[in-house]
Design a protein around this motif. Sequence first.
Motif, mmCIF file in Angstrom:
data_model
loop_
_atom_site.group_PDB
_atom_site.id
_atom_site.type_symbol
_atom_site.label_atom_id
_atom_site.label_comp_id
_atom_site.label_asym_id
_atom_site.label_seq_id
_atom_site.Cartn_x
_atom_site.Cartn_y
_atom_site.Cartn_z
ATOM 1 N N HIS A 11 0.817 -1.217 0.000
ATOM 2 C CA HIS A 11 0.000 0.000 0.000
ATOM 3 C C HIS A 11 0.852 1.269 0.000
ATOM 4 N N ILE A 12 2.151 1.123 -0.005
ATOM 5 C CA ILE A 12 3.055 2.271 0.027
ATOM 6 C C ILE A 12 3.533 2.558 -1.385
ATOM 7 N N GLN A 13 3.532 3.833 -1.769
ATOM 8 C CA GLN A 13 3.979 4.225 -3.099
ATOM 9 C C GLN A 13 5.457 3.921 -3.273
ATOM 10 N N ASP A 14 5.841 3.491 -4.479
ATOM 11 C CA ASP A 14 7.214 3.075 -4.758
ATOM 12 C C ASP A 14 8.253 4.155 -4.468
ATOM 13 N N GLN A 15 7.921 5.423 -4.670
ATOM 14 C CA GLN A 15 8.890 6.500 -4.484
ATOM 15 C C GLN A 15 8.905 7.064 -3.065
ATOM 16 N N GLU A 16 8.163 6.447 -2.150
ATOM 17 C CA GLU A 16 8.133 6.881 -0.750
ATOM 18 C C GLU A 16 9.490 6.620 -0.100
ATOM 19 N N PRO A 17 10.099 7.644 0.535
ATOM 20 C CA PRO A 17 11.364 7.397 1.239
ATOM 21 C C PRO A 17 11.125 6.586 2.508
ATOM 22 N N ILE A 18 11.987 5.611 2.729
ATOM 23 C CA ILE A 18 11.933 4.768 3.926
ATOM 24 C C ILE A 18 13.209 5.061 4.718
ATOM 25 N N TRP A 19 13.042 5.720 5.850
ATOM 26 C CA TRP A 19 14.155 6.193 6.664
ATOM 27 C C TRP A 19 14.559 5.174 7.723
ATOM 28 N N ALA A 20 15.781 5.312 8.220
ATOM 29 C CA ALA A 20 16.212 4.543 9.385
ATOM 30 C C ALA A 20 15.239 4.861 10.521
ATOM 31 N N GLY A 21 14.904 3.863 11.313
ATOM 32 C CA GLY A 21 13.940 4.030 12.391
ATOM 33 C C GLY A 21 12.583 3.445 12.037
ATOM 34 N N THR A 22 12.383 3.102 10.760
ATOM 35 C CA THR A 22 11.140 2.468 10.326
ATOM 36 C C THR A 22 11.133 1.030 10.815
ATOM 37 N N ARG A 23 9.986 0.587 11.337
ATOM 38 C CA ARG A 23 9.843 -0.798 11.793
ATOM 39 C C ARG A 23 9.102 -1.594 10.726
ATOM 40 N N ILE A 24 9.516 -2.842 10.550
ATOM 41 C CA ILE A 24 8.951 -3.714 9.526
ATOM 42 C C ILE A 24 8.613 -5.048 10.159
ATOM 43 N N ARG A 25 7.409 -5.533 9.880
ATOM 44 C CA ARG A 25 6.988 -6.867 10.331
ATOM 45 C C ARG A 25 6.888 -7.767 9.115
ATOM 46 N N MET A 26 7.491 -8.945 9.224
ATOM 47 C CA MET A 26 7.366 -9.962 8.186
ATOM 48 C C MET A 26 6.598 -11.122 8.785
ATOM 49 N N PHE A 27 5.419 -11.389 8.223
ATOM 50 C CA PHE A 27 4.531 -12.413 8.757
ATOM 51 C C PHE A 27 4.872 -13.790 8.212
ATOM 52 N N GLU A 28 4.782 -14.768 9.100
ATOM 53 C CA GLU A 28 4.940 -16.159 8.682
ATOM 54 C C GLU A 28 3.749 -16.571 7.833
ATOM 55 N N PHE A 29 2.571 -16.121 8.239
ATOM 56 C CA PHE A 29 1.347 -16.366 7.484
ATOM 57 C C PHE A 29 0.777 -15.018 7.090
ATOM 58 N N SER A 30 0.097 -14.973 5.973
ATOM 59 C CA SER A 30 -0.484 -13.728 5.491
ATOM 60 C C SER A 30 -1.558 -13.232 6.434
ATOM 61 N N PRO A 31 -1.457 -11.969 6.907
ATOM 62 C CA PRO A 31 -2.530 -11.432 7.739
ATOM 63 C C PRO A 31 -3.727 -11.015 6.904
ATOM 64 N N TYR A 32 -3.580 -11.028 5.563
ATOM 65 C CA TYR A 32 -4.650 -10.567 4.675
ATOM 66 C C TYR A 32 -5.124 -11.636 3.713
ATOM 67 N N GLY A 33 -4.364 -12.731 3.565
ATOM 68 C CA GLY A 33 -4.625 -13.680 2.505
ATOM 69 C C GLY A 33 -5.667 -14.745 2.800
ATOM 70 N N VAL A 34 -6.149 -14.877 4.016
ATOM 71 C CA VAL A 34 -7.155 -15.891 4.319
ATOM 72 C C VAL A 34 -8.545 -15.304 4.143
ATOM 73 N N GLU A 35 -9.522 -16.178 3.985
ATOM 74 C CA GLU A 35 -10.900 -15.716 3.827
ATOM 75 C C GLU A 35 -11.339 -14.936 5.051
ATOM 76 N N GLN A 36 -12.296 -14.021 4.850
ATOM 77 C CA GLN A 36 -12.723 -13.120 5.919
ATOM 78 C C GLN A 36 -13.147 -13.865 7.187
ATOM 79 N N ASN A 37 -13.978 -14.895 7.069
ATOM 80 C CA ASN A 37 -14.446 -15.612 8.253
ATOM 81 C C ASN A 37 -13.287 -16.281 8.981
ATOM 82 N N GLU A 38 -12.444 -16.955 8.240
ATOM 83 C CA GLU A 38 -11.290 -17.618 8.845
ATOM 84 C C GLU A 38 -10.340 -16.588 9.448
ATOM 85 N N GLN A 39 -10.203 -15.444 8.780
ATOM 86 C CA GLN A 39 -9.321 -14.392 9.281
ATOM 87 C C GLN A 39 -9.798 -13.906 10.644
#
Length: 110
Positions: A11-39
Amino acid sequence: MTSNIWIPIDHIQDQEPIWAGTRIRMFEFSPYGVEQNEQRQNKAEHSEQYMEYLLSYIHGNSDELQLTCLTQGEAGNIGAVISKDLPNHYTLAQTLKAMLAGTNSEVLFE
C-alpha cells in the motif's frame, strides 16, 4: 511520514522514502490472505506469527541500511542489508518491496 498504524508494504507508493527508524513486520502467514471468516477466527493466532525488524544505519557503511531484528530470541540479528537511494540517507519503498518480495510485510513509520 509518521504514523502509529501498520501499513501493508504493497500500500506504500514506490517512491516513498523509507528512513532509518522504520519498523517492519514480516509475517509467517499472510494477515490478509485468508478468507474473511477464517481471518476473524484466527486473527489472534496469526497476528503473533511475525518477525519484527528495525531499519538502521550500518557503522562505517554509508551506502546501505540494515534490517535489525527486534523479535525476542532473535534480537540483534541482521535480517538483510538494503541499498540507500544515494546521495540520500534513505531507501525507497520500491527497493524495500523488491527485497521483501514473496513475504507478507507491514511497515510502521515512526
